[in-house]
Write a protein that holds these residues in place. Structure first.
Motif, mmCIF file in Angstrom:
data_model
loop_
_atom_site.group_PDB
_atom_site.id
_atom_site.type_symbol
_atom_site.label_atom_id
_atom_site.label_comp_id
_atom_site.label_asym_id
_atom_site.label_seq_id
_atom_site.Cartn_x
_atom_site.Cartn_y
_atom_site.Cartn_z
ATOM 1 N N PRO A 110 0.788 -1.244 0.000
ATOM 2 C CA PRO A 110 0.000 0.000 0.000
ATOM 3 C C PRO A 110 0.815 1.288 0.000
ATOM 4 O O PRO A 110 0.488 2.193 -0.769
ATOM 5 N N PRO A 111 1.894 1.410 0.799
ATOM 6 C CA PRO A 111 2.623 2.676 0.736
ATOM 7 C C PRO A 111 3.220 2.951 -0.647
ATOM 8 O O PRO A 111 3.234 4.093 -1.108
ATOM 9 N N ASP A 114 0.131 3.811 -2.865
ATOM 10 C CA ASP A 114 -0.482 5.052 -2.419
ATOM 11 C C ASP A 114 0.358 6.263 -2.818
ATOM 12 O O ASP A 114 -0.163 7.252 -3.323
ATOM 13 N N ILE A 117 -0.002 6.859 -6.547
ATOM 14 C CA ILE A 117 -1.322 7.384 -6.904
ATOM 15 C C ILE A 117 -1.402 8.864 -6.530
ATOM 16 O O ILE A 117 -1.865 9.690 -7.304
ATOM 17 N N ARG A 118 -0.933 9.202 -5.333
ATOM 18 C CA ARG A 118 -0.955 10.607 -4.914
ATOM 19 C C ARG A 118 -0.138 11.474 -5.874
ATOM 20 O O ARG A 118 -0.552 12.574 -6.231
#
Length: 126
Positions: A110-111, A114, A117-118
């Motif tokens: 996830p990190p 994420d 994506i950010r």
């Protein structure tokens, strides 16, 4: 009279763009998890050095994804080490590596996804 939502078209365009970019985000996350698993497998190998430990690696799969396994000379006997024989107890170094990686995956995948994506979203028009 129909109402128009300001910015809706741009929002839809951004969503389509993000959808297309997600495929490119999954590969690096899977590779990171596969590399972590290979590291655990090497650490769990029941020998300090030699072909079994050095032959653990990561290979890409056709169409995407990765496989972690024992490649090379040790490939012939790695299954006997993992699952045992009549005369040898199992030493599940690969199974333990999978369990360790599954426990760590929420901190690996996830990190990575994420953050990307950010970064992608910041470049979108508003």
């Amino acid at each position: 009279m129909p109402k128009e939502i300001k910015g809706l078209r741009q929002f839809q365009a951004n969503c389509r763009r993000l959808s297309g970019e997600i495929d490119g985000l999954v590969g690096p996350a899977l590779r990171a998890a596969a590399v972590a698993m290979a590291g655990h497998a090497k650490g769990n190998a029941p020998v300090d050095e030699g072909t079994l430990r050095s032959d653990v690696g990561v290979r890409p799969l056709p169409g995407g994804g990765f496989v972690v396994g024992v490649f090379g000379e040790a490939e012939e006997y790695a299954g006997y080490v993992e699952f045992g024989t009549e005369d040898q107890a199992p030493r599940p170094f690969m199974t333990m590596a999978l369990m360790q990686t599954l426990a760590e995956a929420p901190g690996i995948v996830p990190p990575l996804v994420d953050g990307r994506i950010r970064g992608a979203v910041k470049s979108y028009k508003v």
